[in-house]
Design a protein around this motif. Sequence first.
Motif, mmCIF file in Angstrom:
data_model
loop_
_atom_site.group_PDB
_atom_site.id
_atom_site.type_symbol
_atom_site.label_atom_id
_atom_site.label_comp_id
_atom_site.label_asym_id
_atom_site.label_seq_id
_atom_site.Cartn_x
_atom_site.Cartn_y
_atom_site.Cartn_z
ATOM 1 N N ILE A 93 0.837 -1.202 0.000
ATOM 2 C CA ILE A 93 0.000 0.000 0.000
ATOM 3 C C ILE A 93 0.869 1.247 0.000
ATOM 4 C CG2 ILE A 93 -1.646 1.351 1.372
ATOM 5 C CD1 ILE A 93 -2.741 -1.339 2.424
ATOM 6 N N VAL A 94 1.871 1.270 0.858
ATOM 7 C CA VAL A 94 2.753 2.433 0.958
ATOM 8 C C VAL A 94 3.493 2.662 -0.357
ATOM 9 C CG1 VAL A 94 4.811 3.335 2.098
ATOM 10 C CG2 VAL A 94 2.998 2.271 3.455
ATOM 11 N N ALA A 95 4.044 1.600 -0.936
ATOM 12 C CA ALA A 95 4.761 1.737 -2.210
ATOM 13 C C ALA A 95 3.827 2.259 -3.298
ATOM 14 C CB ALA A 95 5.358 0.396 -2.613
ATOM 15 N N HIS A 96 2.606 1.738 -3.347
ATOM 16 C CA HIS A 96 1.626 2.178 -4.352
ATOM 17 C C HIS A 96 1.279 3.655 -4.184
ATOM 18 C CE1 HIS A 96 -1.795 2.114 -7.042
ATOM 19 N NE2 HIS A 96 -2.615 2.454 -6.048
ATOM 20 N N MET A 97 1.078 4.084 -2.953
ATOM 21 C CA MET A 97 0.734 5.484 -2.714
ATOM 22 C C MET A 97 1.889 6.410 -3.113
ATOM 23 S SD MET A 97 -2.382 5.665 -1.745
ATOM 24 C CE MET A 97 -2.394 7.385 -1.222
ATOM 25 N N ASN A 98 3.108 6.023 -2.824
ATOM 26 C CA ASN A 98 4.247 6.880 -3.145
ATOM 27 C C ASN A 98 4.569 6.884 -4.632
ATOM 28 O OD1 ASN A 98 4.637 7.666 -0.479
ATOM 29 N ND2 ASN A 98 6.003 5.959 -0.035
ATOM 30 N N GLU A 99 4.361 5.757 -5.301
ATOM 31 C CA GLU A 99 4.708 5.662 -6.719
ATOM 32 C C GLU A 99 3.600 6.180 -7.634
ATOM 33 O OE1 GLU A 99 5.625 1.545 -7.228
ATOM 34 O OE2 GLU A 99 7.366 1.618 -5.873
ATOM 35 N N ASP A 100 2.361 5.944 -7.252
ATOM 36 C CA ASP A 100 1.243 6.253 -8.151
ATOM 37 C C ASP A 100 0.298 7.344 -7.653
ATOM 38 O OD1 ASP A 100 2.159 4.199 -9.816
ATOM 39 O OD2 ASP A 100 0.921 2.697 -8.810
ATOM 40 N N HIS A 101 0.383 7.699 -6.378
ATOM 41 C CA HIS A 101 -0.557 8.680 -5.831
ATOM 42 C C HIS A 101 0.154 9.702 -4.947
ATOM 43 C CE1 HIS A 101 -3.982 6.453 -7.394
ATOM 44 N NE2 HIS A 101 -3.451 5.347 -6.888
ATOM 45 N N ALA A 102 1.284 10.191 -5.431
ATOM 46 C CA ALA A 102 2.024 11.199 -4.676
ATOM 47 C C ALA A 102 1.182 12.449 -4.458
ATOM 48 C CB ALA A 102 3.322 11.551 -5.408
ATOM 49 N N ASP A 103 0.288 12.743 -5.418
ATOM 50 C CA ASP A 103 -0.570 13.919 -5.282
ATOM 51 C C ASP A 103 -1.511 13.773 -4.086
ATOM 52 O OD1 ASP A 103 -1.837 11.788 -6.605
ATOM 53 O OD2 ASP A 103 -3.233 13.116 -7.658
ATOM 54 N N ALA A 104 -1.946 12.553 -3.810
ATOM 55 C CA ALA A 104 -2.826 12.324 -2.659
ATOM 56 C C ALA A 104 -2.064 12.553 -1.358
ATOM 57 C CB ALA A 104 -3.389 10.904 -2.702
ATOM 58 N N ASN A 105 -0.842 12.039 -1.292
ATOM 59 C CA ASN A 105 -0.027 12.269 -0.100
ATOM 60 C C ASN A 105 0.158 13.756 0.163
ATOM 61 O OD1 ASN A 105 0.339 9.497 0.206
ATOM 62 N ND2 ASN A 105 2.258 9.486 -0.950
ATOM 63 N N GLN A 106 0.363 14.505 -0.913
ATOM 64 C CA GLN A 106 0.559 15.944 -0.772
ATOM 65 C C GLN A 106 -0.713 16.633 -0.277
ATOM 66 O OE1 GLN A 106 3.586 17.438 -1.191
ATOM 67 N NE2 GLN A 106 2.614 19.254 -0.327
ATOM 68 N N LEU A 107 -1.866 16.184 -0.777
ATOM 69 C CA LEU A 107 -3.136 16.743 -0.320
ATOM 70 C C LEU A 107 -3.349 16.476 1.166
ATOM 71 C CD1 LEU A 107 -5.567 15.868 -3.257
ATOM 72 C CD2 LEU A 107 -4.919 18.155 -2.507
ATOM 73 N N TYR A 108 -3.034 15.251 1.599
ATOM 74 C CA TYR A 108 -3.186 14.931 3.015
ATOM 75 C C TYR A 108 -2.390 15.907 3.872
ATOM 76 C CZ TYR A 108 -4.598 10.331 1.141
ATOM 77 O OH TYR A 108 -5.205 9.313 0.452
ATOM 78 N N ALA A 109 -1.123 16.138 3.465
ATOM 79 C CA ALA A 109 -0.227 16.964 4.278
ATOM 80 C C ALA A 109 -0.575 18.447 4.185
ATOM 81 C CB ALA A 109 1.224 16.741 3.852
ATOM 82 N N SER A 110 -0.712 18.952 2.973
ATOM 83 C CA SER A 110 -0.855 20.401 2.800
ATOM 84 C C SER A 110 -2.265 20.900 3.084
ATOM 85 C CB SER A 110 -0.429 20.798 1.381
ATOM 86 O OG SER A 110 -1.230 20.148 0.415
ATOM 87 N N VAL A 111 -3.274 20.158 2.663
ATOM 88 C CA VAL A 111 -4.654 20.633 2.815
ATOM 89 C C VAL A 111 -5.264 20.184 4.145
ATOM 90 C CG1 VAL A 111 -6.979 20.596 1.847
ATOM 91 C CG2 VAL A 111 -4.992 20.682 0.319
ATOM 92 N N LEU A 112 -5.193 18.895 4.436
ATOM 93 C CA LEU A 112 -5.847 18.395 5.642
ATOM 94 C C LEU A 112 -5.059 18.686 6.910
ATOM 95 C CD1 LEU A 112 -7.244 14.952 4.418
ATOM 96 C CD2 LEU A 112 -8.405 17.165 4.538
ATOM 97 N N LEU A 113 -3.734 18.722 6.803
ATOM 98 C CA LEU A 113 -2.914 18.942 7.997
ATOM 99 C C LEU A 113 -2.271 20.320 8.045
ATOM 100 C CD1 LEU A 113 -1.142 15.452 8.200
ATOM 101 C CD2 LEU A 113 -3.141 16.241 9.479
ATOM 102 N N GLY A 114 -2.349 21.063 6.941
ATOM 103 C CA GLY A 114 -1.780 22.406 6.919
ATOM 104 C C GLY A 114 -0.267 22.439 7.018
#
Length: 245
Positions: A168-189
């Motif tokens: 799951i972690v590898a998939h998120m980092n390789e294919d959904h980096a934009d989602a990780n960024q949204l979690y950090a920048s938008v949801l967590l500020g």
Amino acid sequence: MSEAETRELSPGAQIRSLMRSLDRATLSTGMAGKDGWPYGSLVMAAVDQDGSPLLLLSDLAEHTTNLKADPRVSLLFDGTAGLAEPLTGARASVLGQVEKIDDDRMAERYLRRHPSARMFAEFKDFNFYRVNVERAHIVAGFGKIHWVEAADILSERAPELEEAEAGIVAHMNEDHADANQLYASVLLGRAGEGWEMTGCDPEGCDLRLDGEVARIDYDAPVRDADETRKALVALVKRARQSDAG
């Protein structure tokens, strides 16, 4: 705001949340051959999916000599950083006994949390340890002081998710980096670009950017890869709605 953000956490859940959100702790051991004098040292920490602390320690370190003579330890997880009045913040002293482990899954979970530790993990004098939690003492502000037993601190294990986590972690980092960024920048500020996922567990997922870590919780606990996927998609939808608003 999600249910996870609004509900009142129990003292045990507060301790677990604090441990999950921090990447370091103060390790206290009794000094071997010195009448058990307390010895405190900074350690980089991770936690397993159930919340059990994980450590990578050198045989040459003073604290390792101590714990080999007496495996009882205390780990102080300090969540007061950045507060104008630190004593109003949460901190927990977690008591337990250390156990040397030879477990690739747990080792990899630690190393994703602390990528710079990979070089040390290859040295013969470094070993991984798990702290088998027995109880903890949390101070979360005035009057919010509790002793909590391990059964109320650790979460129930989810074997299917443990097996699927690395993928799951590898998939998120390789294919959904934009989602990780949204979690950090938008949801967590959180500032910065390039946030990566380092782990996921039944309650949420962990992110890292250089020397910073962040934690985001799901709306409800998950047990396997499919439920985790749905929870991550729900977080993306919430972030996009929030960003659009």
